[in-house]
Write a protein that holds these residues in place. Structure first.
Motif, PDB file in Angstrom:
ATOM      1  N   UNK A 253      15.978 -25.807  27.108  1.00  0.00           N
ATOM      2  CA  UNK A 253      15.744 -26.217  28.420  1.00  0.00           C
ATOM      3  C   UNK A 253      15.121 -25.456  29.596  1.00  0.00           C
ATOM      4  N   UNK A 254      14.476 -26.097  30.335  1.00  0.00           N
ATOM      5  CA  UNK A 254      13.928 -25.414  31.413  1.00  0.00           C
ATOM      6  C   UNK A 254      14.707 -25.137  32.583  1.00  0.00           C
ATOM      7  N   UNK A 255      14.509 -23.661  33.082  1.00  0.00           N
ATOM      8  CA  UNK A 255      15.227 -23.342  34.200  1.00  0.00           C
ATOM      9  C   UNK A 255      14.663 -23.836  35.442  1.00  0.00           C
ATOM     10  N   UNK A 256      15.361 -24.182  36.305  1.00  0.00           N
ATOM     11  CA  UNK A 256      14.874 -24.954  37.693  1.00  0.00           C
ATOM     12  C   UNK A 256      15.190 -24.149  38.825  1.00  0.00           C
ATOM     13  N   UNK A 257      14.523 -24.083  39.550  1.00  0.00           N
ATOM     14  CA  UNK A 257      14.661 -23.168  40.767  1.00  0.00           C
ATOM     15  C   UNK A 257      14.361 -24.094  42.279  1.00  0.00           C
ATOM     16  N   UNK A 258      15.231 -24.775  42.553  1.00  0.00           N
ATOM     17  CA  UNK A 258      15.001 -25.713  43.645  1.00  0.00           C
ATOM     18  C   UNK A 258      14.697 -24.906  44.896  1.00  0.00           C
ATOM     19  N   UNK A 259      15.831 -24.043  45.195  1.00  0.00           N
ATOM     20  CA  UNK A 259      15.823 -23.144  46.483  1.00  0.00           C
ATOM     21  C   UNK A 259      14.397 -22.446  46.658  1.00  0.00           C
ATOM     22  N   UNK A 260      14.171 -22.018  45.761  1.00  0.00           N
ATOM     23  CA  UNK A 260      12.762 -21.443  45.464  1.00  0.00           C
ATOM     24  C   UNK A 260      11.745 -22.130  45.989  1.00  0.00           C
ATOM     25  N   UNK A 261      11.629 -23.182  45.341  1.00  0.00           N
ATOM     26  CA  UNK A 261      10.713 -24.212  45.774  1.00  0.00           C
ATOM     27  C   UNK A 261      10.688 -24.813  47.180  1.00  0.00           C
ATOM     28  N   UNK A 262      12.112 -24.979  47.845  1.00  0.00           N
ATOM     29  CA  UNK A 262      12.116 -25.214  49.115  1.00  0.00           C
ATOM     30  C   UNK A 262      11.690 -24.224  49.965  1.00  0.00           C
ATOM     31  N   UNK A 263      12.118 -23.010  50.056  1.00  0.00           N
ATOM     32  CA  UNK A 263      11.566 -21.834  50.781  1.00  0.00           C
ATOM     33  C   UNK A 263      10.080 -21.691  50.760  1.00  0.00           C
ATOM     34  N   UNK A 264       9.550 -21.942  49.478  1.00  0.00           N
ATOM     35  CA  UNK A 264       8.119 -21.952  49.447  1.00  0.00           C
ATOM     36  C   UNK A 264       7.152 -22.786  50.149  1.00  0.00           C
TER      37      UNK A 264
ATOM     38  N   UNK B  87       8.598 -24.676  52.679  1.00  0.00           N
ATOM     39  CA  UNK B  87       8.892 -24.473  54.200  1.00  0.00           C
ATOM     40  C   UNK B  87       8.137 -23.537  54.904  1.00  0.00           C
ATOM     41  N   UNK B  88       7.690 -22.525  53.973  1.00  0.00           N
ATOM     42  CA  UNK B  88       6.630 -21.486  54.565  1.00  0.00           C
ATOM     43  C   UNK B  88       5.446 -22.028  54.293  1.00  0.00           C
ATOM     44  N   UNK B  89       4.960 -22.840  53.288  1.00  0.00           N
ATOM     45  CA  UNK B  89       3.555 -23.348  53.223  1.00  0.00           C
ATOM     46  C   UNK B  89       3.135 -24.548  54.141  1.00  0.00           C
ATOM     47  N   UNK B  90       4.305 -25.304  54.077  1.00  0.00           N
ATOM     48  CA  UNK B  90       3.818 -26.858  54.960  1.00  0.00           C
ATOM     49  C   UNK B  90       4.685 -26.778  56.315  1.00  0.00           C
ATOM     50  N   UNK B  91       5.800 -25.972  56.479  1.00  0.00           N
ATOM     51  CA  UNK B  91       6.496 -25.873  57.727  1.00  0.00           C
ATOM     52  C   UNK B  91       7.062 -27.298  57.809  1.00  0.00           C
ATOM     53  N   UNK B  92       6.864 -27.845  58.940  1.00  0.00           N
ATOM     54  CA  UNK B  92       7.464 -29.416  59.462  1.00  0.00           C
ATOM     55  C   UNK B  92       7.235 -30.564  58.594  1.00  0.00           C
ATOM     56  N   UNK B  93       6.168 -30.203  57.694  1.00  0.00           N
ATOM     57  CA  UNK B  93       5.479 -31.469  57.056  1.00  0.00           C
ATOM     58  C   UNK B  93       6.560 -31.735  55.921  1.00  0.00           C
TER      59      UNK B  93
END
Length: 123
Positions: free
Chosen positions: A1-12, A14-20
């Motif tokens: 099974x694949x390991x999933x990192x949703x918080x890491x993605x959310x942080x990325x 937020x930095x990349x697109x901000x309020x979008x």
């Protein structure tokens, strides 16, 4: 099974697109978690269970889509709506991360898609 990192993605994101960034939802076989939702986004009130059921179905159909199309592993599906673009990153059957961005934010990040929409007369 694949390991999933949703918080890491959310942080990325937020930095990349901000309020979008509108939302990030993690789901697996047994449960789901709304990892991030922007304050002014209330689309999920009372609808989150139905949304996650749809995400589970999308994940479950991953193998079928891979077999039919013959392009290898299906990594992401994208739905384009007037107000949001949703991406569903599929880890395996009934497990993945769904991300919603404002449509304009997504298009600003993807000039290729913007060009295609313009050429097709859809923008």
């Amino acid at each position: 099974m694949s390991e999933v990192y949703p918080y890491r993605l959310a942080d990325f994101l937020q930095r990349q697109v901000g309020d979008g960034l509108r939302s990030v939802i993690y789901h697996d076989r047994d449960e789901y978690e709304v990892v991030f939702v922007r304050e002014d986004v209330d689309d999920y009130d009372g609808e989150i269970d139905a949304i996650v059921t749809d995400l589970w179905a999308d994940s479950h159909e991953q193998a079928i889509r891979e077999d039919i199309r013959g392009h290898g592993a299906l990594n992401c599906t994208v739905w384009v709506f007037d107000e949001a673009i949703e991406m569903h990153f599929v880890a395996d059957e009934r497990k993945g991360v769904a991300v919603a961005l404002d449509t304009e934010t997504f298009l600003a990040q993807s000039s290729f898609i913007r060009q295609c929409l313009g050429i097709a007369g859809l923008e």
